[in-house]
Write a protein that holds these residues in place. Structure first.
Motif, PDB file in Angstrom:
ATOM      1  N   MET A   1       0.845  -1.181   0.000  1.00 52.25           N
ATOM      2  CA  MET A   1       0.000   0.000   0.000  1.00 52.25           C
ATOM      3  C   MET A   1       0.891   1.244   0.000  1.00 52.25           C
ATOM      4  SD  MET A   1      -3.045   1.221   2.556  1.00 52.25           S
ATOM      5  CE  MET A   1      -4.317   0.318   1.723  1.00 52.25           C
ATOM      6  N   GLU A   2       0.449   2.245  -0.725  1.00 48.62           N
ATOM      7  CA  GLU A   2       1.173   3.514  -0.805  1.00 48.62           C
ATOM      8  C   GLU A   2       1.189   4.210   0.553  1.00 48.62           C
ATOM      9  OE1 GLU A   2       2.628   5.312  -3.389  1.00 48.62           O
ATOM     10  OE2 GLU A   2       2.460   3.527  -4.641  1.00 48.62           O
ATOM     11  N   GLU A   3       2.302   4.845   0.860  1.00 48.51           N
ATOM     12  CA  GLU A   3       2.403   5.658   2.069  1.00 48.51           C
ATOM     13  C   GLU A   3       1.938   7.074   1.746  1.00 48.51           C
ATOM     14  OE1 GLU A   3       3.404   4.951   5.243  1.00 48.51           O
ATOM     15  OE2 GLU A   3       3.424   2.845   4.649  1.00 48.51           O
ATOM     16  N   LEU A   4       1.084   7.606   2.571  1.00 47.39           N
ATOM     17  CA  LEU A   4       0.622   8.986   2.412  1.00 47.39           C
ATOM     18  C   LEU A   4       1.481   9.884   3.290  1.00 47.39           C
ATOM     19  CD1 LEU A   4      -3.228   8.396   2.503  1.00 47.39           C
ATOM     20  CD2 LEU A   4      -1.814   8.811   0.502  1.00 47.39           C
ATOM     21  N   ASP A   5       1.941  10.982   2.728  1.00 49.68           N
ATOM     22  CA  ASP A   5       2.819  11.917   3.434  1.00 49.68           C
ATOM     23  C   ASP A   5       2.118  12.412   4.704  1.00 49.68           C
ATOM     24  OD1 ASP A   5       4.223  14.193   4.293  1.00 49.68           O
ATOM     25  OD2 ASP A   5       4.823  14.698   2.240  1.00 49.68           O
ATOM     26  N   PRO A   6       2.662  12.092   5.886  1.00 50.35           N
ATOM     27  CA  PRO A   6       1.998  12.493   7.131  1.00 50.35           C
ATOM     28  C   PRO A   6       1.974  14.010   7.345  1.00 50.35           C
ATOM     29  CG  PRO A   6       4.120  11.495   7.597  1.00 50.35           C
ATOM     30  CD  PRO A   6       3.880  11.338   6.120  1.00 50.35           C
ATOM     31  N   VAL A   7       2.887  14.725   6.716  1.00 48.55           N
ATOM     32  CA  VAL A   7       2.883  16.189   6.865  1.00 48.55           C
ATOM     33  C   VAL A   7       1.662  16.771   6.164  1.00 48.55           C
ATOM     34  CG1 VAL A   7       4.128  18.335   6.324  1.00 48.55           C
ATOM     35  CG2 VAL A   7       5.396  16.297   7.039  1.00 48.55           C
ATOM     36  N   ILE A   8       1.325  16.261   5.000  1.00 48.75           N
ATOM     37  CA  ILE A   8       0.189  16.781   4.233  1.00 48.75           C
ATOM     38  C   ILE A   8      -1.113  16.124   4.665  1.00 48.75           C
ATOM     39  CG2 ILE A   8      -0.809  16.895   1.901  1.00 48.75           C
ATOM     40  CD1 ILE A   8       1.993  17.164   0.790  1.00 48.75           C
ATOM     41  N   HIS A   9      -1.060  14.914   5.180  1.00 47.91           N
ATOM     42  CA  HIS A   9      -2.273  14.123   5.402  1.00 47.91           C
ATOM     43  C   HIS A   9      -3.274  14.738   6.392  1.00 47.91           C
ATOM     44  CE1 HIS A   9      -4.648  10.564   4.935  1.00 47.91           C
ATOM     45  NE2 HIS A   9      -4.665  10.360   6.237  1.00 47.91           N
ATOM     46  N   ALA A  10      -2.826  15.512   7.349  1.00 45.22           N
ATOM     47  CA  ALA A  10      -3.762  16.158   8.288  1.00 45.22           C
ATOM     48  C   ALA A  10      -4.721  17.037   7.480  1.00 45.22           C
ATOM     49  CB  ALA A  10      -2.999  16.993   9.304  1.00 45.22           C
ATOM     50  N   ALA A  11      -6.001  16.965   7.785  1.00 40.10           N
ATOM     51  CA  ALA A  11      -7.030  17.636   6.982  1.00 40.10           C
ATOM     52  C   ALA A  11      -6.734  19.119   6.755  1.00 40.10           C
ATOM     53  CB  ALA A  11      -8.396  17.458   7.631  1.00 40.10           C
ATOM     54  N   ALA A  12      -6.353  19.820   7.797  1.00 43.07           N
ATOM     55  CA  ALA A  12      -6.093  21.263   7.649  1.00 43.07           C
ATOM     56  C   ALA A  12      -4.903  21.506   6.731  1.00 43.07           C
ATOM     57  CB  ALA A  12      -5.838  21.897   9.016  1.00 43.07           C
TER      58      ALA A  12
END
Length: 98
Positions: A1-12
């Motif tokens: 599964m692809e890793e989603l960038d945790p810096v961008i992943h937060a909704a805000a």
């Protein structure tokens, strides 16, 4: 599964990054305009911008117009690339669940 960038992943932060990605490279948006578009408090917006700035995804420029301080926001080249990678990874994740 692809890793989603945790810096961008937060909704805000995703909303901030997507908004800045919608303007042409090299253009900037004022802090109050971003605050108005996203309906965020100044403190909340500042907190999330700091995390994006720490990752070198956002450039924050402080200047003056006359005697009035003005803050401009722009997506860096690294930030634009990270957002493109994030959206591609998200498409892959969503496509994998069909």
């Amino acid at each position: 599964m692809e890793e989603l960038d945790p810096v961008i992943h937060a909704a805000a932060r995703l909303r901030i990054t997507a908004t800045l990605a919608s303007i042409p490279p090299g253009d900037k948006m004022s802090f109050p305009r971003m605050q108005e578009l996203l309906e965020m408090t100044a403190g909340n917006l500042s907190t999330h911008l700091r995390k994006l700035e720490d990752a070198s995804y956002v450039e924050i420029t402080k200047t003056h117009q006359g005697r009035t301080p003005v803050t401009y926001l722009a997506l860096t080249t690294r930030g634009r690339r990270a957002f493109e990678d994030y959206t591609e990874a998200l498409r892959t994740v969503l496509g994998a669940q069909k």
